[in-house]
Design a protein around this motif. Structure first.
Motif, PDB file in Angstrom:
ATOM      1  N   PRO A   1      37.111  41.397  48.485  1.00 61.22           N
ATOM      2  CA  PRO A   1      36.223  40.343  49.005  1.00 61.22           C
ATOM      3  C   PRO A   1      34.753  40.693  48.737  1.00 61.22           C
ATOM      4  CG  PRO A   1      37.176  41.629  50.776  1.00 61.22           C
ATOM      5  CD  PRO A   1      37.838  42.082  49.562  1.00 61.22           C
ATOM      6  N   GLU A   2      34.014  39.671  48.696  1.00 59.56           N
ATOM      7  CA  GLU A   2      32.631  39.877  48.328  1.00 59.56           C
ATOM      8  C   GLU A   2      31.808  40.522  49.421  1.00 59.56           C
ATOM      9  OE1 GLU A   2      31.539  35.233  49.367  1.00 59.56           O
ATOM     10  OE2 GLU A   2      30.660  36.178  47.625  1.00 59.56           O
ATOM     11  N   ASN A   3      32.250  40.436  50.624  1.00 59.81           N
ATOM     12  CA  ASN A   3      31.491  41.017  51.721  1.00 59.81           C
ATOM     13  C   ASN A   3      31.957  42.438  52.054  1.00 59.81           C
ATOM     14  OD1 ASN A   3      33.981  40.299  52.703  1.00 59.81           O
ATOM     15  ND2 ASN A   3      33.194  39.493  54.649  1.00 59.81           N
TER      16      ASN A   3
ATOM     17  N   VAL B   1      27.478  36.084  41.721  1.00 61.42           N
ATOM     18  CA  VAL B   1      26.805  36.742  40.590  1.00 61.42           C
ATOM     19  C   VAL B   1      27.825  37.148  39.549  1.00 61.42           C
ATOM     20  CG1 VAL B   1      25.356  38.683  39.890  1.00 61.42           C
ATOM     21  CG2 VAL B   1      24.886  37.474  42.045  1.00 61.42           C
ATOM     22  N   LYS B   2      28.837  37.842  39.999  1.00 63.92           N
ATOM     23  CA  LYS B   2      29.884  38.292  39.067  1.00 63.92           C
ATOM     24  C   LYS B   2      31.188  38.383  39.859  1.00 63.92           C
ATOM     25  CE  LYS B   2      30.880  41.754  35.535  1.00 63.92           C
ATOM     26  NZ  LYS B   2      30.407  42.976  34.868  1.00 63.92           N
ATOM     27  N   ASP B   3      32.179  37.655  39.432  1.00 63.78           N
ATOM     28  CA  ASP B   3      33.439  37.623  40.185  1.00 63.78           C
ATOM     29  C   ASP B   3      34.547  38.511  39.581  1.00 63.78           C
ATOM     30  OD1 ASP B   3      34.868  34.511  38.952  1.00 63.78           O
ATOM     31  OD2 ASP B   3      33.751  36.107  37.943  1.00 63.78           O
ATOM     32  N   THR B   4      34.287  39.061  38.372  1.00 62.30           N
ATOM     33  CA  THR B   4      35.337  39.893  37.771  1.00 62.30           C
ATOM     34  C   THR B   4      34.724  41.116  37.116  1.00 62.30           C
ATOM     35  OG1 THR B   4      36.710  37.948  37.325  1.00 62.30           O
ATOM     36  CG2 THR B   4      37.225  39.984  36.114  1.00 62.30           C
ATOM     37  N   PHE B   5      35.379  42.256  37.348  1.00 60.75           N
ATOM     38  CA  PHE B   5      34.979  43.516  36.713  1.00 60.75           C
ATOM     39  C   PHE B   5      36.209  44.104  35.991  1.00 60.75           C
ATOM     40  CE2 PHE B   5      30.864  44.068  38.677  1.00 60.75           C
ATOM     41  CZ  PHE B   5      30.951  43.326  39.839  1.00 60.75           C
ATOM     42  N   VAL B   6      36.052  44.478  34.746  1.00 56.88           N
ATOM     43  CA  VAL B   6      37.167  45.033  33.955  1.00 56.88           C
ATOM     44  C   VAL B   6      36.826  46.475  33.578  1.00 56.88           C
ATOM     45  CG1 VAL B   6      38.546  44.830  31.848  1.00 56.88           C
ATOM     46  CG2 VAL B   6      37.766  42.751  33.043  1.00 56.88           C
ATOM     47  N   MET B   7      37.699  47.347  33.953  1.00 52.75           N
ATOM     48  CA  MET B   7      37.513  48.782  33.669  1.00 52.75           C
ATOM     49  C   MET B   7      38.854  49.356  33.116  1.00 52.75           C
ATOM     50  SD  MET B   7      35.491  49.768  37.158  1.00 52.75           S
ATOM     51  CE  MET B   7      36.620  48.740  38.129  1.00 52.75           C
ATOM     52  N   LYS B   8      38.767  50.593  32.700  1.00 52.28           N
ATOM     53  CA  LYS B   8      39.981  51.292  32.238  1.00 52.28           C
ATOM     54  C   LYS B   8      40.183  52.527  33.123  1.00 52.28           C
ATOM     55  CE  LYS B   8      40.874  51.543  27.866  1.00 52.28           C
ATOM     56  NZ  LYS B   8      40.874  51.976  26.440  1.00 52.28           N
ATOM     57  N   ILE B   9      41.398  52.697  33.654  1.00 53.48           N
ATOM     58  CA  ILE B   9      41.724  53.842  34.488  1.00 53.48           C
ATOM     59  C   ILE B   9      42.631  54.788  33.705  1.00 53.48           C
ATOM     60  CG2 ILE B   9      43.668  52.665  35.593  1.00 53.48           C
ATOM     61  CD1 ILE B   9      43.007  54.279  38.130  1.00 53.48           C
TER      62      ILE B   9
ATOM     63  N   ILE C   1      44.491  48.983  32.185  1.00 52.00           N
ATOM     64  CA  ILE C   1      43.327  48.108  32.424  1.00 52.00           C
ATOM     65  C   ILE C   1      43.246  47.823  33.910  1.00 52.00           C
ATOM     66  CG2 ILE C   1      42.257  45.898  31.955  1.00 52.00           C
ATOM     67  CD1 ILE C   1      42.344  47.824  29.563  1.00 52.00           C
ATOM     68  N   LEU C   2      42.138  48.156  34.508  1.00 56.81           N
ATOM     69  CA  LEU C   2      41.902  47.869  35.922  1.00 56.81           C
ATOM     70  C   LEU C   2      40.942  46.678  36.013  1.00 56.81           C
ATOM     71  CD1 LEU C   2      42.223  48.583  38.901  1.00 56.81           C
ATOM     72  CD2 LEU C   2      40.331  50.225  38.619  1.00 56.81           C
ATOM     73  N   GLN C   3      41.500  45.585  36.522  1.00 55.50           N
ATOM     74  CA  GLN C   3      40.683  44.336  36.626  1.00 55.50           C
ATOM     75  C   GLN C   3      40.461  44.040  38.102  1.00 55.50           C
ATOM     76  OE1 GLN C   3      41.791  41.043  34.069  1.00 55.50           O
ATOM     77  NE2 GLN C   3      41.252  39.580  35.679  1.00 55.50           N
ATOM     78  N   VAL C   4      39.172  44.034  38.478  1.00 59.82           N
ATOM     79  CA  VAL C   4      38.804  43.810  39.881  1.00 59.82           C
ATOM     80  C   VAL C   4      38.233  42.390  39.994  1.00 59.82           C
ATOM     81  CG1 VAL C   4      37.365  44.558  41.808  1.00 59.82           C
ATOM     82  CG2 VAL C   4      38.333  46.232  40.207  1.00 59.82           C
ATOM     83  N   THR C   5      38.823  41.613  40.900  1.00 56.64           N
ATOM     84  CA  THR C   5      38.380  40.226  41.140  1.00 56.64           C
ATOM     85  C   THR C   5      37.709  40.194  42.501  1.00 56.64           C
ATOM     86  OG1 THR C   5      40.195  39.344  39.829  1.00 56.64           O
ATOM     87  CG2 THR C   5      39.083  37.844  41.380  1.00 56.64           C
ATOM     88  N   VAL C   6      36.485  39.622  42.554  1.00 58.51           N
ATOM     89  CA  VAL C   6      35.747  39.521  43.815  1.00 58.51           C
ATOM     90  C   VAL C   6      36.131  38.195  44.449  1.00 58.51           C
ATOM     91  CG1 VAL C   6      33.478  39.480  44.911  1.00 58.51           C
ATOM     92  CG2 VAL C   6      33.885  40.885  42.859  1.00 58.51           C
ATOM     93  N   SER C   7      36.750  38.272  45.657  1.00 57.01           N
ATOM     94  CA  SER C   7      37.258  37.071  46.337  1.00 57.01           C
ATOM     95  C   SER C   7      36.345  36.688  47.493  1.00 57.01           C
ATOM     96  CB  SER C   7      38.671  37.331  46.860  1.00 57.01           C
ATOM     97  OG  SER C   7      38.639  38.358  47.828  1.00 57.01           O
ATOM     98  N   ASP C   8      36.695  35.503  48.013  1.00 56.45           N
ATOM     99  CA  ASP C   8      35.913  35.006  49.131  1.00 56.45           C
ATOM    100  C   ASP C   8      36.193  35.894  50.336  1.00 56.45           C
ATOM    101  OD1 ASP C   8      35.629  31.854  50.902  1.00 56.45           O
ATOM    102  OD2 ASP C   8      34.170  33.444  50.428  1.00 56.45           O
TER     103      ASP C   8
END
Length: 1082
Positions: A195-197, A257-265, A280-287
């Motif tokens: 979540p974004e908060n 601002v940005k709802d998705t972050f893609v990284m590699k673990i 692939i680690l994909q982080v989604t920022v939710s409400d």
């Protein structure tokens, strides 16, 4: 698993490294277990080096007990190439062979594999070295599904042969993991919603990767590759050693601002070199949803039976959410971190949180399931709860039996020699049960009535071995049923069969149906006669049962046996008299490679035929009996033998031509007289004895018997000189010492030693002036005559024969007048009268008056002497003329016959009558004339009383002489048939005569009264009977004696007058006639 041996799971023991510098490490721990099997669990192994002293004590105690069950542990890395050396059993076990133990085969190490097993290691049979094989050891394959904290073991059993040093060694290989697997994520793309908060430093779990390797080769590190500043990565290690990655929010997020972050673990293990993988680690920022669900219990542990049916409720999780509306709606799900197998067995209701059984459970495959349940209300961060499901055991598995043969199979069957020793190891039996606790506790047993047993070796492992001697002849093959049963309720069991065939050995000796064979055959048989067919049996088979018969070394000549048929024959004519019984052995020998034999005793009895006549021990018998042998006394014993047996040897004896004088016992052969003996009448008897046996055809033998009558000491010696007790001899005073002054002479009517005489002076020579020659009777002057020695001397002379067992004797008075001349005959007569009146135990006193004392006395004496001389000359002249001829004849006859008798006409007539009548001595009647003198009361005359019995009738004796030094040629003193029956101390041939009727002995001491005219004779009557209480046939007491004399005057039978001079002593005789008493004036 899957035929790769025994795989065990155990906590890691403390191990000691040996070797080093090799491509791999070989580590072993040698643990000696107790001799009996033991139960091994993970909680009882060696925990740490602190208990090192206790382990050493256990090791020493087991060494003392010489346990044959041992364990060896080696550590080997997985995936090693072929022929890589692991260890050496012989050195590691320190097997030192005892030179005193003889081995049936060389030392051998034999692995015990189950048929179809994949051999991961190889054991050299001769050296005990252990190598890897072409089959690679893959730990992950052997121990799949094992948690990291568990160890992976591969297990085999090795038998150390032969049986003399048998040991069963359990080898456990600890498989060390190598880094042969890279860690992998379950998905190549990992999606996380945040979540974004979310506050800074909040953490969000990232699904973990999985690495089948363990230990340092497992997952050691996570890192972000191509990371962003907003997020960081942290690793949390659980108590179980698992590493969980967590994503950390490092900066504030703004979905707008940005709802998705893609990284590699990246995940990496600790191997050398390390292995890694990425996702692939994909982080989604939710409400924003700012309240997460909360589980009532974050840790739940439940138990479910493995036979729970599909749909069975396991447990239900409860969670609450403080949010409202859609943010408060909770959704339950399993985490991606649980294994696919666990996910397949369980299902969870997403709305209620109820966990149910989705597929059948199997405790033996997976005993524990860990479920990670997520509770999400739609926010990016779900809550987490762990549910541990323990699958409880039910008895749903039948025990399994794994048979590994130590003895090689032949067509699926064990071939075992019947000579196999006790405890011969046949196979290793392993029983297992996948169940747990009592359901997995297995007991193994086999048939109780077979000579085999199961001996515990290790936990749930047994050795099948021989428990009793095997016998091919009893049972040739066995189908052994081995049963394994668990302890569940109800019991489950299974069975397996082991086929064993027994190989025949030559272990049975031939056996005869009886231990002894009794046979009989008549003597004089035909040669080559068949006696019996001997038969023996052998329980073996084939060549081992072929029997050959032979005679034993003790078999006598003349017997033979057929080697094949066993027919026993006799090849000679048998003679029972030479040998009645034959005992020998017959040997039965089998035809085995090592032949065995037994024997039977044959006892052959030769039956008798009447082919032998009775045999006397001597062709002629000579017996010697005393003439006083009573009627029916024992004369002797005739011994006869018969070489035959039974009735053929029963011999009956009888007497021929004996005129009924003798009788013989027909069985014992004892000869007894039917008459009384008189040696003077007949000195010998001869007759024939007949012996007849009792055979069907009787045989007869004859023997000659001669009975010789032997003289008995039944006659007393009789004095001839001096002629009278009133006679005297003049001994001049000038006689020199050593001169013979007179002599005595006696005769004995007996013969031999009974007639040998000895003389002794028993009284009257107190001063020792005179002595007598014991043999000749010559009386000798011993000392020079002194003046005091002049006068009349009376000598009491005894003559005694040498008869046995008791001698007889007589006594006479010898008067010696010591003076130069006989100047006064009246004085001498007076002295003789006083001598006769003086008792024998007193010495005659010296005269108080001498011839020179008074002239008057001399004149009186001269007158009396002259008168008496004239009267005496007339009397002597008349007497000599009357008796010269008869007396001469008597002396001549006494010299010929050894006897002395009174020569009167009356006796001659009596003798003629006796010869005609031949009366027995017992029937003779003797008439006696008795002279008796009345005795005064004077005590000095107490010893001169006596009576003289004069026989009117006396039988003439005809005693012969026997030469004792001569033994008859027909008689052997050492003859066996006589010597064993008769014993005697006499010089005659030994024989024993037992008197029929003993008579009390009568003893009489006799003093012979010699008449003036030398016609008085004292002797034992040959007809007098002497008795003895001794058992010696020659024991004779002193006989009663008779005396007779003829007086010149007339015998008056009706009037009694005084007898002058008196007679001393007692002359007595025995007989059955009455006596007449008369008085005689001399």
């Amino acid at each position: 698993m899957g035929g790769l041996g025994n795989v065990l799971l155990a906590p890691p023991p403390t191990m000691m490294s040996i070797g080093g510098g090799e491509e791999f490490r070989v580590i072993f721990i040698e643990k000696f277990k107790n001799c009996s099997p033991y139960t091994r669990s993970s909680s009882t192994l060696i925990m740490d080096l602190a208990s090192e002293a206790h382990a050493l004590l256990l090791l020493l105690s087991c060494l003392v007990l010489l346990c044959w069950a041992q364990e060896k542990e080696y550590t080997v890395k997985e995936e090693q190439p072929e022929n890589m050396r692991i260890g050496n059993l012989r050195k590691d076990l320190d097997l030192a062979l005892d030179p005193n133990i003889k081995l049936s085969s060389p030392l051998q190490f034999k692995p015990v594999y189950k048929t179809g097993d994949v051999q991961l290691v190889r054991v050299e049979a001769n050296t005990g070295e252990i190598f890897t094989t072409a089959n690679r050891i893959d730990r992950e394959k052997l121990c799949s599904g094992i948690f990291a904290e568990k160890q992976c073991f591969y297990e085999i059993e090795v038998a150390v042969l032969p049986d003399e040093i048998f040991r069963l060694v359990k080898i456990r290989f600890l498989i060390e993991d190598i880094n042969d697997n890279a860690p992998l994520f379950q998905s190549t793309v990992i999606n996380i919603s945040i979540p974004e908060n979310t506050a800074i430093n909040n953490r969000y779990p990232v699904p973990s990767a999985f690495d089948p390797d363990v230990g340092i080769n497992g997952i050691q590190h996570y890192e972000l590759v191509k990371s962003v500043s907003e997020f960081g990565l942290d690793i949390i290690e659980t108590p179980e050693g698992d590493k969980w990655p967590q994503l950390i929010v490092q900066q504030s997020l703004d979905r707008e601002v940005k709802d998705t972050f893609v990284m590699k673990i990246k995940v990496e293990d600790g191997g050398t070199p390390p292995k890694s993988s990425t996702a692939i680690l994909q982080v989604t920022v939710s409400d924003v949803n700012d309240n997460r669900p909360v589980f009532k219990d974050s840790e739940v542990e439940v138990s479910v039976p493995e036979n729970a049916p599909t749909g069975t409720s396991v447990t239900q999780l409860h969670a609450t959410d403080a949010d409202l509306g859609s943010n408060a709606q909770i959704h339950f799900s399993f985490s991606n971190q649980i294994s696919p197998a666990t996910r397949r067995h369980f299902a969870i209701d997403s709305n209620t949180g109820l966990i149910t059984v989705r597929q059948p459970l199997d405790r033996e495959v997976t005993p524990v399931h860990k479920l990670i349940v997520l509770a999400s209300d739609g926010s990016a961060t779900p809550s987490r709860a762990t549910v541990t499901v323990n699958v409880t055991d039910v008895n749903d598995n039948v025990p399994s039996i794994d048979t590994r043969y130590i003895i090689n199979l032949v067509n699926g069957t064990v071939l075992l020699s019947e000579n196999a020793p006790l405890n011969t190891k046949i196979a290793l039996i392993t029983v297992t049960d996948k169940d747990a606790d009592l359901n997995g506790k297995v007991t193994c047993y086999t048939d109780p009535d077979v000579p085999f047993r199961l001996k515990p070796a290790f936990n749930n492992q047994f050795l099948l071995e021989t428990a009793a001697p095997l016998d091919y002849e009893t049972t040739r093959e066995y189908a052994i049923k081995i049963v394994a049963s668990d302890s569940g309720n109800p019991h489950l069991n299974t069975s397996a069969m082991v086929l064993i065939k027994i190989k025949d050995e030559n272990d049975n000796v031939p056996i005869f149906p009886q231990p002894e064979i009794q046979l009989s055959i008549p003597e004089n048989n035909d040669p080559s006669t068949q006696l019996i067919k001997v038969s023996a049996t052998d329980a073996d088979s084939g060549q081992n049962a072929e029997i050959i018969y032979t005679l034993g070394p003790d078999a006598p000549d003349g017997f033979s046996i057929d080697r094949r048929s066993g027919i026993l024959s006799v090849n000679k004519r048998l003679d029972r008299e030479k040998q009645e019984k034959y005992t020998f052995t017959v040997i039965a020998r089998d035809n085995g490679s090592t032949s065995l034999q037994s024997n039977v005793t044959v006892r052959l009895i030769v039956q008798d035929l009447n082919d032998n006549s009775p045999a006397f021990t001597h062709p002629e018998y000579n017996f010697y009996v005393p003439e006083n042998l009573p009627l029916y006394g024992t004369v002797g014993l005739i011994t006869v033998t018969d070489a035959d047996a039974g009735d053929n040897a029963v011999v009956t004896l009888s007497i021929l031509n004996a005129k009924d004088n003798f009788i013989i016992d027909p069985k014992t052969g004892v000869i007894k007289p039917n008459i009384t003996f008189d040696r003077e009448q007949q000195s010998s008897y001869t007759f024939m004895v007949k012996a007849v046996d009792a055979g069907q055809k009787p045989t007869t033998s004859y023997a000659k018997v001669t009975i010789n009558v032997v003289d008995v000491n039944d006659n007393r010696p009789v004095f001839v000189i001096p002629s009278s007790n009133y006679s005297y001899d003049l001994v001049p005073s000038s006689t020199s010492p050593g001169s013979v002054v007179t002599r005595v002479f006696a005769i004995d009517n007996d013969t031999g030693m009974n007639a040998e005489l000895q003389y002794n002076i028993i009284g009257g020579s107190q001063k020792g002036l005179f002595s007598i020659d014991r043999a000749t009777g010559n009386i000798t002057l011993q000392e020079k005559i002194a003046a005091a020695d002049q006068g009349l001397h009376r000598l009491v002379v005894e003559v005694r024969d040498l008869g046995q067992p008791e001698s007889l004797h007589a006594i006479a008075l010898v008067h010696l007048f010591v003076n130069e001349t006989v100047s006064n005959a009246t004085y001498i007569q007076e002295q003789l009268r006083k001598s006769m009146e003086t008792p024998l135990d007193r010495t005659v006193g010296e005269s108080d008056v001498t011839p020179q004392a008074n002239g008057y006395v001399i004149v009186v004496i001269a007158i009396i002497a002259g008168t008496m001389t004239v009267i005496l000359v007339i009397f002597v002249t008349a007497l000599v003329r009357c008796r010269q001829t008869p007396r001469h004849k008597v002396v001549q006859k006494g010299k010929q016959s050894g006897e002395w008798v009174s020569p009167n006409q009356e006796n001659r007539q009596i003798k003629k009558k006796k010869k005609k009548k031949k009366r027995s001595p017992k029937s003779l009647l003797l008439n006696f004339v008795t002279i008796e003198e009345s005795k005064p009361d004077d005590p000095t005359h107490e010893h001169i009383n006596g009576k003289l019995d004069l026989p009117v009738e006396l039988e003439e004796q005809t005693m012969g002489k026997y030469n004792w030094a001569t033994t008859p040629t027909t008689f052997k003193p050492d003859s066996p048939d006589l010597a064993k029956h008769y014993k005697s101390a006499s010089p005659q041939p030994t024989f024993q005569i037992k008197p029929e009727t003993p008579v009390a002995p009568k003893k009489h001491h006799v003093i012979q009264e010699l008449p003036l005219d030398n016609t008085f004779v004292v002797g034992c009557d040959s007809l007098s009977k002497c008795s003895s209480t001794s058992s010696d046939p020659y024991s004779v007491s002193e006989c009663s004696c008779q005396g007779s004399f003829k007086t010149p005057g007339q015998i008056h039978t009706r009037q009694e007058t005084a007898l002058k001079p008196p007679l001393y002593g007692t002359l007595c005789g025995t007989g059955t006639t009455r006596s007449q008493r008369i008085k005689i004036n001399l």
